[in-house]
Design a protein around this motif. Structure first.
Motif, PDB file in Angstrom:
ATOM      1  N   ILE A   8      50.176  20.223  75.572  1.00 34.32           N
ATOM      2  CA  ILE A   8      50.970  19.077  75.737  1.00 34.32           C
ATOM      3  C   ILE A   8      50.781  18.200  74.561  1.00 34.32           C
ATOM      4  O   ILE A   8      49.850  18.317  73.854  1.00 34.32           O
ATOM      5  CB  ILE A   8      51.054  18.528  76.812  1.00 34.32           C
ATOM      6  CG1 ILE A   8      49.472  17.905  77.114  1.00 34.32           C
ATOM      7  CG2 ILE A   8      51.223  19.500  77.986  1.00 34.32           C
ATOM      8  CD1 ILE A   8      49.264  16.928  78.367  1.00 34.32           C
ATOM      9  N   THR A   9      51.992  17.455  74.084  1.00 31.82           N
ATOM     10  CA  THR A   9      51.858  16.569  73.042  1.00 31.82           C
ATOM     11  C   THR A   9      51.761  15.084  73.381  1.00 31.82           C
ATOM     12  O   THR A   9      51.498  14.202  72.814  1.00 31.82           O
ATOM     13  CB  THR A   9      53.090  16.617  72.331  1.00 31.82           C
ATOM     14  OG1 THR A   9      54.303  16.200  73.072  1.00 31.82           O
ATOM     15  CG2 THR A   9      53.399  18.063  71.475  1.00 31.82           C
ATOM     16  N   THR A  10      51.378  15.098  74.936  1.00 31.23           N
ATOM     17  CA  THR A  10      51.083  13.693  75.464  1.00 31.23           C
ATOM     18  C   THR A  10      49.729  13.897  75.994  1.00 31.23           C
ATOM     19  O   THR A  10      49.113  14.698  76.058  1.00 31.23           O
ATOM     20  CB  THR A  10      52.276  13.176  76.479  1.00 31.23           C
ATOM     21  OG1 THR A  10      52.053  14.610  77.478  1.00 31.23           O
ATOM     22  CG2 THR A  10      53.576  13.191  76.108  1.00 31.23           C
ATOM     23  N   GLU A  11      49.514  12.556  76.665  1.00 32.24           N
ATOM     24  CA  GLU A  11      47.970  12.333  77.212  1.00 32.24           C
ATOM     25  C   GLU A  11      47.939  13.309  78.293  1.00 32.24           C
ATOM     26  O   GLU A  11      47.119  14.016  78.798  1.00 32.24           O
ATOM     27  CB  GLU A  11      47.448  11.027  77.299  1.00 32.24           C
ATOM     28  CG  GLU A  11      46.084  10.874  77.758  1.00 32.24           C
ATOM     29  CD  GLU A  11      45.609   9.422  77.893  1.00 32.24           C
ATOM     30  OE1 GLU A  11      46.472   8.615  77.679  1.00 32.24           O
ATOM     31  OE2 GLU A  11      44.404   9.069  78.222  1.00 32.24           O
TER      32      GLU A  11
ATOM     33  N   SER B 292      58.723  21.062  80.606  1.00 34.20           N
ATOM     34  CA  SER B 292      59.692  20.737  79.617  1.00 34.20           C
ATOM     35  C   SER B 292      59.146  21.114  78.228  1.00 34.20           C
ATOM     36  O   SER B 292      58.423  20.724  77.755  1.00 34.20           O
ATOM     37  CB  SER B 292      60.222  19.210  79.770  1.00 34.20           C
ATOM     38  OG  SER B 292      60.879  19.003  78.623  1.00 34.20           O
ATOM     39  N   SER B 293      60.154  21.644  77.503  1.00 34.74           N
ATOM     40  CA  SER B 293      59.984  22.183  76.030  1.00 34.74           C
ATOM     41  C   SER B 293      59.852  20.705  75.091  1.00 34.74           C
ATOM     42  O   SER B 293      59.068  21.066  74.200  1.00 34.74           O
ATOM     43  CB  SER B 293      61.055  23.036  75.576  1.00 34.74           C
ATOM     44  OG  SER B 293      62.284  22.434  75.658  1.00 34.74           O
ATOM     45  N   LYS B 294      60.278  19.697  75.530  1.00 35.39           N
ATOM     46  CA  LYS B 294      60.069  18.596  74.740  1.00 35.39           C
ATOM     47  C   LYS B 294      58.753  17.921  74.534  1.00 35.39           C
ATOM     48  O   LYS B 294      58.423  17.082  73.565  1.00 35.39           O
ATOM     49  CB  LYS B 294      60.808  17.496  75.231  1.00 35.39           C
ATOM     50  CG  LYS B 294      62.454  17.871  75.198  1.00 35.39           C
ATOM     51  CD  LYS B 294      63.417  16.693  75.627  1.00 35.39           C
ATOM     52  CE  LYS B 294      65.021  17.037  75.575  1.00 35.39           C
ATOM     53  NZ  LYS B 294      65.670  16.076  76.001  1.00 35.39           N
ATOM     54  N   ILE B 295      57.666  18.312  75.641  1.00 34.12           N
ATOM     55  CA  ILE B 295      56.686  17.590  75.442  1.00 34.12           C
ATOM     56  C   ILE B 295      55.460  18.647  75.244  1.00 34.12           C
ATOM     57  O   ILE B 295      54.239  18.383  75.561  1.00 34.12           O
ATOM     58  CB  ILE B 295      56.081  16.930  76.701  1.00 34.12           C
ATOM     59  CG1 ILE B 295      56.285  17.891  77.870  1.00 34.12           C
ATOM     60  CG2 ILE B 295      57.113  15.847  76.871  1.00 34.12           C
ATOM     61  CD1 ILE B 295      55.870  17.215  79.173  1.00 34.12           C
ATOM     62  N   VAL B 296      55.693  19.838  74.819  1.00 33.77           N
ATOM     63  CA  VAL B 296      54.599  20.924  74.407  1.00 33.77           C
ATOM     64  C   VAL B 296      54.905  21.412  72.944  1.00 33.77           C
ATOM     65  O   VAL B 296      55.947  21.365  72.430  1.00 33.77           O
ATOM     66  CB  VAL B 296      54.814  22.070  75.387  1.00 33.77           C
ATOM     67  CG1 VAL B 296      54.471  21.619  76.684  1.00 33.77           C
ATOM     68  CG2 VAL B 296      56.042  23.005  75.285  1.00 33.77           C
ATOM     69  N   VAL B 297      53.799  22.068  72.328  1.00 27.59           N
ATOM     70  CA  VAL B 297      53.859  22.493  71.238  1.00 27.59           C
ATOM     71  C   VAL B 297      53.069  23.905  71.078  1.00 27.59           C
ATOM     72  O   VAL B 297      52.052  23.958  72.018  1.00 27.59           O
ATOM     73  CB  VAL B 297      53.009  21.697  70.199  1.00 27.59           C
ATOM     74  CG1 VAL B 297      51.527  21.253  70.573  1.00 27.59           C
ATOM     75  CG2 VAL B 297      53.098  22.151  68.653  1.00 27.59           C
ATOM     76  N   LYS B 298      53.664  24.776  70.530  1.00 22.93           N
ATOM     77  CA  LYS B 298      52.892  26.177  70.659  1.00 22.93           C
ATOM     78  C   LYS B 298      51.671  26.090  69.556  1.00 22.93           C
ATOM     79  O   LYS B 298      51.703  25.608  68.501  1.00 22.93           O
ATOM     80  CB  LYS B 298      54.037  27.045  69.782  1.00 22.93           C
ATOM     81  CG  LYS B 298      53.616  28.537  69.808  1.00 22.93           C
ATOM     82  CD  LYS B 298      54.562  29.448  69.330  1.00 22.93           C
ATOM     83  CE  LYS B 298      55.814  29.829  69.787  1.00 22.93           C
ATOM     84  NZ  LYS B 298      56.915  30.485  69.124  1.00 22.93           N
ATOM     85  N   VAL B 299      50.601  26.618  70.265  1.00 23.38           N
ATOM     86  CA  VAL B 299      49.377  26.761  69.668  1.00 23.38           C
ATOM     87  C   VAL B 299      49.009  28.135  69.252  1.00 23.38           C
ATOM     88  O   VAL B 299      47.746  28.413  68.479  1.00 23.38           O
ATOM     89  CB  VAL B 299      48.158  25.762  70.283  1.00 23.38           C
ATOM     90  CG1 VAL B 299      48.627  24.414  70.460  1.00 23.38           C
ATOM     91  CG2 VAL B 299      47.946  26.594  71.745  1.00 23.38           C
ATOM     92  N   TRP B 300      49.612  29.214  70.050  1.00 25.80           N
ATOM     93  CA  TRP B 300      49.054  30.521  69.420  1.00 25.80           C
ATOM     94  C   TRP B 300      50.140  31.534  69.988  1.00 25.80           C
ATOM     95  O   TRP B 300      50.816  31.180  71.202  1.00 25.80           O
ATOM     96  CB  TRP B 300      47.975  30.821  70.400  1.00 25.80           C
ATOM     97  CG  TRP B 300      47.626  32.331  70.300  1.00 25.80           C
ATOM     98  CD1 TRP B 300      47.758  33.434  71.147  1.00 25.80           C
ATOM     99  CD2 TRP B 300      46.775  32.587  68.946  1.00 25.80           C
ATOM    100  NE1 TRP B 300      47.124  34.506  70.478  1.00 25.80           N
ATOM    101  CE2 TRP B 300      46.727  34.298  69.172  1.00 25.80           C
ATOM    102  CE3 TRP B 300      46.196  32.257  67.987  1.00 25.80           C
ATOM    103  CZ2 TRP B 300      45.928  34.954  68.324  1.00 25.80           C
ATOM    104  CZ3 TRP B 300      45.493  33.153  66.966  1.00 25.80           C
ATOM    105  CH2 TRP B 300      45.365  34.303  67.171  1.00 25.80           C
ATOM    106  N   GLU B 301      50.405  32.387  69.240  1.00 24.89           N
ATOM    107  CA  GLU B 301      51.299  33.473  69.348  1.00 24.89           C
ATOM    108  C   GLU B 301      50.944  34.856  68.813  1.00 24.89           C
ATOM    109  O   GLU B 301      50.731  35.016  67.869  1.00 24.89           O
ATOM    110  CB  GLU B 301      52.678  33.171  68.794  1.00 24.89           C
ATOM    111  CG  GLU B 301      54.018  34.165  69.282  1.00 24.89           C
ATOM    112  CD  GLU B 301      54.988  33.875  69.032  1.00 24.89           C
ATOM    113  OE1 GLU B 301      55.407  32.814  68.061  1.00 24.89           O
ATOM    114  OE2 GLU B 301      55.852  34.547  69.363  1.00 24.89           O
TER     115      GLU B 301
END
Length: 656
Positions: free
Chosen positions: A591-594, A647-656
């Motif tokens: 997530i991009t938030t706390e 929600s896709s708005k508050i996550v970031v991909k870190v591995w694929e």
């Protein structure tokens, strides 16, 4: 490098030596830089021993000359003595002796031999590309003997004083004085190797009318000697330091240069044995950390797929994991998790994925697929897998697969296929004996090995006792050792068999169990295991627990030799191939938030399934939906197995 620069380089050899050592310590691990220093000390000590051998030879010649001088010498005796004396103390010959002792002609050839030996190692071709050229050795030789002219000039001045003194004595012409003084000169030169001053000639001259003249001449001889011996002691210290610096520049410099090139590929030396000479490589600390994180995420992904019975996907991921690790040979032997290497983890998950899928195939009655694929699996296995590791992850014991396979072989009347299990262990044993083992393969003890693979012991005895089918090998067998399975182990095997169709193996198991109750001392049924224990465990146990040699196998090593051709810093710019084939199809998000809520359904109005915080890993379940207001939702799972939508708005991909 120009000679003039090398001469300047040797003007402060102690400082230059310390600088190279400092570079070694900053680039290599302590065992590696200590090995380089020890090797340089070794070759320097050998060189200085050769110098002393040459000087000892010259001194012994002078001693024999003095001992052979008669009490009543003739003019011919005196002339022969003087001629030999000046021959043994000739500055040019002393200089030549020193150069011979230092073996300058062998300096370059020894180095070339060292480079060729090191080039046989992993990625060893780099040594051939970074060796010093011949002109460098010419400069080294001049640097080592930078002060030899000062030494030979001092020796020449001393021998000149001896010659001048002989002329004085020739003029004096007094009975025994000539003999005494000339012998004194030889004794003075004897101080070169620590013999006390033994000149008796000075005392014999006292009272002569020419005493002042002789005394002044002798003072010049002694002053010449003192100057020479001071210069000689200084030269020896300088010579040893110069030679040591030369060896450090030569061998330490080569190791530094090669290691710097390895560093561009995030590799470094893990071990050096320069007398052999051999070396081992590892990856850098940063690379180990990243590999550890990557391996953990990938294996967690495989476990997740297996947990939800996605057998085909788990096999595909494990195959790609195994291929990735295999194609990075240095990484294979690095410990990344609790005493386990990346190659061991990849191999274990590769096996587990197939095992769980095969057990499902057997359960569903797909016996042809089960049987043929199991045969192929045991033909491909390359590492020894600990059953305890498999069970600790929550998967079936390896005995589950072994017993089903042998029962199917009996049903098909192909019992000899059971030897595939033994072939697997023999193949591992041979690999261990040649290349060593990987972190993770070591069983705790022989007893632990037999407990883990009790099914193997059972199958060996079953084939031999029931079908008279022994396992033949070309190797000499060990002396027989009685080994038995206890009732607890037999009960564990019977429990597996109880869920399967009864056959000859079932009857054999129960027979052994009752025999273990009635005659617990009877162990003859398991002599097959004792006879062939070397083929099963001796190599793994001895190599793993005693020598601990963690080296790559031949296929991995060969890959490393070929891979060096693709290094852009060696061969110029090259087209980078796609890494798509090595991509593991497991995607994780953070997530991009706390804090963030993961909901039970793809909607802001749905219940909260669980809460995640910064740094928590969420595994994407390959399922997304578009909710209200066009919001995209990802279905994810946390490390505890909880599932939900975020929600896709508050996550970031870190591995694929």
């Amino acid at each position: 490098m120009a000679v003039s620069k090398l001469e300047n380089y040797f003007k402060d050899p102690a400082k230059e030596y310390d600088l190279i050592v400092s570079d070694l310590k900053s680039r290599l691990s302590q065992p590696c830089w200590e090995e380089v220093i020890a090797y340089v000390d070794h070759v320097t000590e050998n060189a200085m021993n050769r110098v002393w051998d040459q000087l000892r030879h010259r001194y012994e010649s002078l001693s024999r000359l003095e001992d052979s001088f008669p009490d009543k010498p003739t003019t011919e005796d005196q002339q022969r003595y003087i001629r030999n004396f000046f021959d043994y103390t000739d500055p040019g010959k002393v200089s030549k002796d020193l150069q011979t002792a230092l073996s300058f002609d062998e300096l370059e050839s020894d180095y070339i031999q060292f480079i060729r030996a090191m080039s046989e190692g992993e990625y060893g071709e780099i040594f051939l590309r970074y060796q010093y050229p011949s002109p460098f050795f010419n400069g080294l030789q001049q640097g080592i003997l930078l002060h030899i002219n000062n030494l030979t000039n001092a020796l020449k001045k001393y021998t000149d004083k001896i010659g001048q003194h002989a002329i004085v004595m020739d003029r004096v012409k007094s009975d025994q004085q000539g003999k005494s003084i000339i012998k004194g000169g030889a004794s003075l030169l004897g101080l070169l190797v620590g013999i006390p001053f033994a000149g008796a000639g000075v005392g014999a001259l006292m009272g002569d009318d020419s005493e002042t003249q002789i005394h002044q001449s002798m003072d010049k001889v002694i002053q010449g000697w003192n100057h020479y011996i001071d210069r000689f002691n200084s030269f020896l210290q300088e010579l040893e330091l110069h030679y040591k610096l030369a060896m450090m520049a030569l061998y330490g410099g080569t190791i530094i240069r090669v290691n710097d090139q390895f560093a561009t590929q995030r590799l470094t030396f893990s071990g050096l044995a320069l007398l052999t000479p051999t070396y081992q490589l590892t990856i850098t600390e940063q690379e180990i950390e990243e590999l550890t994180v990557w391996t953990k995420k990938t294996t967690n992904g495989i476990q997740h797929l297996l947990k939800y019975r996605q057998w085909q996907e788990a096999i595909q991921v494990s195959q790609k994991l195994f291929q990735y690790v295999k194609n990075n040979p240095v990484s294979t032997r690095v410990e990344v998790k609790d005493g386990q290497s990346a190659i061991y983890l990849a191999h274990m998950y590769y096996y587990i994925s197939y095992q769980e899928a095969l057990l499902e195939e057997y359960k569903n009655g797909h016996f042809d697929s089960f049987y043929n694929t199991t045969k192929q699996l045991f033909q491909e296995l390359y590492l020894y897998i600990l059953d305890s590791d498999v069970k600790q992850l929550g998967f079936h014991s390896m005995s589950e697969l072994y017993i089903r396979f042998i029962k199917e072989a009996v049903r098909r009347k192909k019992v000899k296929d059971g030897h595939l299990l033994f072939d697997y262990f023999i193949r591992v044993d041979q690999r261990v004996g040649t290349y060593g083992i990987y972190y993770g393969e070591q069983p705790a003890s022989k007893e632990a090995f037999f407990d883990e693979h009790k099914a193997i012991a059972l199958i060996g005895s079953f084939l031999e006792d029931v079908f008279d089918l022994s396992y033949e090998t070309d190797s000499e067998e060990d002396e027989e050792e009685d080994i038995s399975l206890n009732r607890k182990q037999l009960k564990a095997l019977i429990k597996i068999d109880n869920s399967l169709q009864k056959d000859e193996l079932s009857a054999y198991l129960r027979k052994l169990y009752w025999k273990s109750i009635l005659w617990p001392w009877n162990r003859s049924s398991f002599q097959w295991v004792g006879t062939h224990k070397k083929k099963l465990v001796a190599g793994i146990l001895s190599t793993g627990l005693i020598t601990g040699g963690y080296f790559a196998g031949p296929d991995l090593y060969q890959y490393g030799q070929e891979q060096i051709q693709n290094w852009s810093w060696l061969n110029g710019p090259q087209k980078t191939e796609s890494n798509e084939t090595n991509t593991v199809p497991v995607t994780t998000y953070e997530i991009t938030t706390e804090y963030a809520n993961v909901r039970s359904k793809p909607s802001l109005d749905s219940e909260i399934a669980f809460v995640v915080s910064t740094g928590d890993s969420l595994v994407y379940q390959n399922n997304k939906k578009v909710g209200e207001e066009g919001r995209v939702w990802f279905q994810v799972e946390n490390e505890q197995g909880g599932r939900g939508w975020i929600s896709s708005k508050i996550v970031v991909k870190v591995w694929e």
